[in-house]
Scaffold this motif. Structure first.
Motif, PDB file in Angstrom:
ATOM      1  N   MET A  95       7.236 -54.593  16.922  1.00  0.00           N
ATOM      2  CA  MET A  95       6.756 -54.984  15.611  1.00  0.00           C
ATOM      3  C   MET A  95       6.860 -53.782  14.670  1.00  0.00           C
ATOM      4  N   THR A  96       7.409 -54.026  13.491  1.00  0.00           N
ATOM      5  CA  THR A  96       7.593 -52.976  12.496  1.00  0.00           C
ATOM      6  C   THR A  96       6.295 -52.734  11.740  1.00  0.00           C
ATOM      7  N   PRO A  97       5.886 -51.457  11.555  1.00  0.00           N
ATOM      8  CA  PRO A  97       4.682 -51.211  10.760  1.00  0.00           C
ATOM      9  C   PRO A  97       4.930 -51.604   9.300  1.00  0.00           C
ATOM     10  N   ALA A  98       3.927 -52.183   8.668  1.00  0.00           N
ATOM     11  CA  ALA A  98       4.048 -52.627   7.274  1.00  0.00           C
ATOM     12  C   ALA A  98       4.145 -51.417   6.353  1.00  0.00           C
ATOM     13  N   ARG A  99       5.044 -51.527   5.362  1.00  0.00           N
ATOM     14  CA  ARG A  99       5.138 -50.484   4.348  1.00  0.00           C
ATOM     15  C   ARG A  99       5.690 -51.090   3.072  1.00  0.00           C
ATOM     16  N   SER A 100       5.277 -50.545   1.953  1.00  0.00           N
ATOM     17  CA  SER A 100       5.718 -51.020   0.648  1.00  0.00           C
ATOM     18  C   SER A 100       7.160 -50.582   0.417  1.00  0.00           C
ATOM     19  N   ILE A 101       8.038 -51.548   0.058  1.00  0.00           N
ATOM     20  CA  ILE A 101       9.441 -51.191  -0.146  1.00  0.00           C
ATOM     21  C   ILE A 101       9.947 -51.523  -1.549  1.00  0.00           C
ATOM     22  N   LEU A 102       9.171 -52.286  -2.317  1.00  0.00           N
ATOM     23  CA  LEU A 102       9.619 -52.653  -3.658  1.00  0.00           C
ATOM     24  C   LEU A 102       8.403 -53.056  -4.483  1.00  0.00           C
ATOM     25  N   ARG A 103       8.374 -52.621  -5.730  1.00  0.00           N
ATOM     26  CA  ARG A 103       7.290 -53.022  -6.620  1.00  0.00           C
ATOM     27  C   ARG A 103       7.806 -53.048  -8.048  1.00  0.00           C
ATOM     28  N   GLY A 104       7.127 -53.825  -8.892  1.00  0.00           N
ATOM     29  CA  GLY A 104       7.556 -53.894 -10.275  1.00  0.00           C
ATOM     30  C   GLY A 104       6.714 -54.850 -11.096  1.00  0.00           C
ATOM     31  N   ASP A 105       7.159 -55.084 -12.324  1.00  0.00           N
ATOM     32  CA  ASP A 105       6.470 -55.967 -13.265  1.00  0.00           C
ATOM     33  C   ASP A 105       7.190 -57.307 -13.327  1.00  0.00           C
ATOM     34  N   LEU A 106       6.428 -58.383 -13.270  1.00  0.00           N
ATOM     35  CA  LEU A 106       7.018 -59.717 -13.306  1.00  0.00           C
ATOM     36  C   LEU A 106       7.624 -60.058 -14.664  1.00  0.00           C
ATOM     37  N   ASP A 107       7.242 -59.332 -15.709  1.00  0.00           N
ATOM     38  CA  ASP A 107       7.890 -59.587 -16.998  1.00  0.00           C
ATOM     39  C   ASP A 107       9.233 -58.855 -17.095  1.00  0.00           C
ATOM     40  N   LYS A 108       9.519 -57.964 -16.174  1.00  0.00           N
ATOM     41  CA  LYS A 108      10.818 -57.262 -16.121  1.00  0.00           C
ATOM     42  C   LYS A 108      11.793 -57.954 -15.168  1.00  0.00           C
ATOM     43  N   ILE A 109      11.284 -58.393 -14.027  1.00  0.00           N
ATOM     44  CA  ILE A 109      12.074 -59.160 -13.071  1.00  0.00           C
ATOM     45  C   ILE A 109      11.197 -60.322 -12.632  1.00  0.00           C
ATOM     46  N   GLY A 110      11.615 -61.508 -12.995  1.00  0.00           N
ATOM     47  CA  GLY A 110      10.808 -62.696 -12.725  1.00  0.00           C
ATOM     48  C   GLY A 110      10.797 -63.059 -11.250  1.00  0.00           C
ATOM     49  N   LEU A 111       9.787 -63.795 -10.871  1.00  0.00           N
ATOM     50  CA  LEU A 111       9.658 -64.219  -9.479  1.00  0.00           C
ATOM     51  C   LEU A 111      10.853 -65.052  -9.015  1.00  0.00           C
ATOM     52  N   PRO A 112      11.401 -65.970  -9.832  1.00  0.00           N
ATOM     53  CA  PRO A 112      12.581 -66.705  -9.361  1.00  0.00           C
ATOM     54  C   PRO A 112      13.746 -65.777  -9.003  1.00  0.00           C
ATOM     55  N   THR A 113      13.984 -64.772  -9.815  1.00  0.00           N
ATOM     56  CA  THR A 113      15.057 -63.818  -9.530  1.00  0.00           C
ATOM     57  C   THR A 113      14.759 -63.037  -8.261  1.00  0.00           C
ATOM     58  N   LEU A 114      13.529 -62.600  -8.141  1.00  0.00           N
ATOM     59  CA  LEU A 114      13.113 -61.833  -6.973  1.00  0.00           C
ATOM     60  C   LEU A 114      13.283 -62.652  -5.690  1.00  0.00           C
ATOM     61  N   ASN A 171       4.100 -65.858 -15.785  1.00  0.00           N
ATOM     62  CA  ASN A 171       5.081 -65.145 -16.606  1.00  0.00           C
ATOM     63  C   ASN A 171       4.686 -63.686 -16.837  1.00  0.00           C
ATOM     64  N   GLY A 172       3.777 -63.208 -16.070  1.00  0.00           N
ATOM     65  CA  GLY A 172       3.367 -61.818 -16.182  1.00  0.00           C
ATOM     66  C   GLY A 172       2.671 -61.386 -14.912  1.00  0.00           C
ATOM     67  N   GLY A 173       2.377 -60.114 -14.839  1.00  0.00           N
ATOM     68  CA  GLY A 173       1.711 -59.578 -13.668  1.00  0.00           C
ATOM     69  C   GLY A 173       2.590 -58.551 -12.983  1.00  0.00           C
ATOM     70  N   VAL A 174       2.180 -58.157 -11.795  1.00  0.00           N
ATOM     71  CA  VAL A 174       2.911 -57.167 -11.019  1.00  0.00           C
ATOM     72  C   VAL A 174       3.157 -57.705  -9.618  1.00  0.00           C
ATOM     73  N   PHE A 175       4.160 -57.134  -8.963  1.00  0.00           N
ATOM     74  CA  PHE A 175       4.461 -57.533  -7.589  1.00  0.00           C
ATOM     75  C   PHE A 175       4.675 -56.309  -6.726  1.00  0.00           C
ATOM     76  N   GLU A 176       4.477 -56.494  -5.441  1.00  0.00           N
ATOM     77  CA  GLU A 176       4.767 -55.451  -4.457  1.00  0.00           C
ATOM     78  C   GLU A 176       5.202 -56.144  -3.176  1.00  0.00           C
ATOM     79  N   LEU A 177       6.338 -55.739  -2.659  1.00  0.00           N
ATOM     80  CA  LEU A 177       6.859 -56.298  -1.413  1.00  0.00           C
ATOM     81  C   LEU A 177       6.559 -55.346  -0.276  1.00  0.00           C
ATOM     82  N   TRP A 178       5.890 -55.880   0.730  1.00  0.00           N
ATOM     83  CA  TRP A 178       5.576 -55.110   1.927  1.00  0.00           C
ATOM     84  C   TRP A 178       6.479 -55.585   3.044  1.00  0.00           C
ATOM     85  N   GLN A 179       7.234 -54.632   3.607  1.00  0.00           N
ATOM     86  CA  GLN A 179       8.069 -54.968   4.754  1.00  0.00           C
ATOM     87  C   GLN A 179       7.156 -55.157   5.947  1.00  0.00           C
ATOM     88  N   ALA A 180       7.221 -56.307   6.566  1.00  0.00           N
ATOM     89  CA  ALA A 180       6.373 -56.609   7.713  1.00  0.00           C
ATOM     90  C   ALA A 180       6.990 -57.773   8.475  1.00  0.00           C
TER      91      ALA A 180
END
Length: 136
Positions: free
Chosen positions: A1-20, A75-84
């Motif tokens: 099992m891979t330890p969880a770690r943050s690999i990507l973060r940003g603003d949803l008004d810069k890159i929308g969730l559908p694109t992500l 249509n706004g907010g922030v996101f963070e992707l955790w590899q897990a």
């Protein structure tokens, strides 16, 4: 099992969730995508690029496909992707393309309904012919 770690973060008004989600699907990435807008917190659990579970915490708790639809409407907010490594059953049972198309359809219907409601408020109220049935 891979330890969880943050690999990507940003603003949803810069890159929308559908694109992500499209990028993550194309790359077959897995992990936990954490979304925050104000006091609301959403989590999308991805395996091989597909959303298999979704939750919204806070005042308006939701889960499953309805939570995915609600998060896609943000249509706004922030996101963070955790590899897990995400384990457990696929509770959504839909591919990314279906989820994006369904969210777009729902958004379009809601916008059409709002326009229809606004137009109804602008129409004059005509009195029916029954009001003129008496003598003049």
């Amino acid at each position: 099992m891979t330890p969880a770690r943050s690999i990507l973060r940003g603003d949803l008004d810069k890159i929308g969730l559908p694109t992500l989600l499209t990028i993550l699907d194309m790359e077959k990435r897995g992990g936990i995508l954490i979304l925050q807008r104000g006091k609301q917190l959403g989590r999308l659990f991805l395996r091989e690029g597909r959303v298999i579970r979704a939750q919204i915490e806070g005042q308006h708790r939701q889960s499953g496909a309805d939570a995915v639809m609600k998060l896609l409407a943000w249509n706004g907010g922030v996101f963070e992707l955790w590899q897990a490594d995400v384990i457990g059953p696929d509770e959504i049972q839909r591919n990314t393309t279906f989820l994006l198309m369904e969210a777009a359809r729902r958004l379009d219907e809601a916008q059409n309904q709002r326009r229809s409601d606004e137009n109804a408020d602008e129409r004059p109220n005509y009195v029916g012919h029954e009001a003129f049935a008496g003598p003049l």
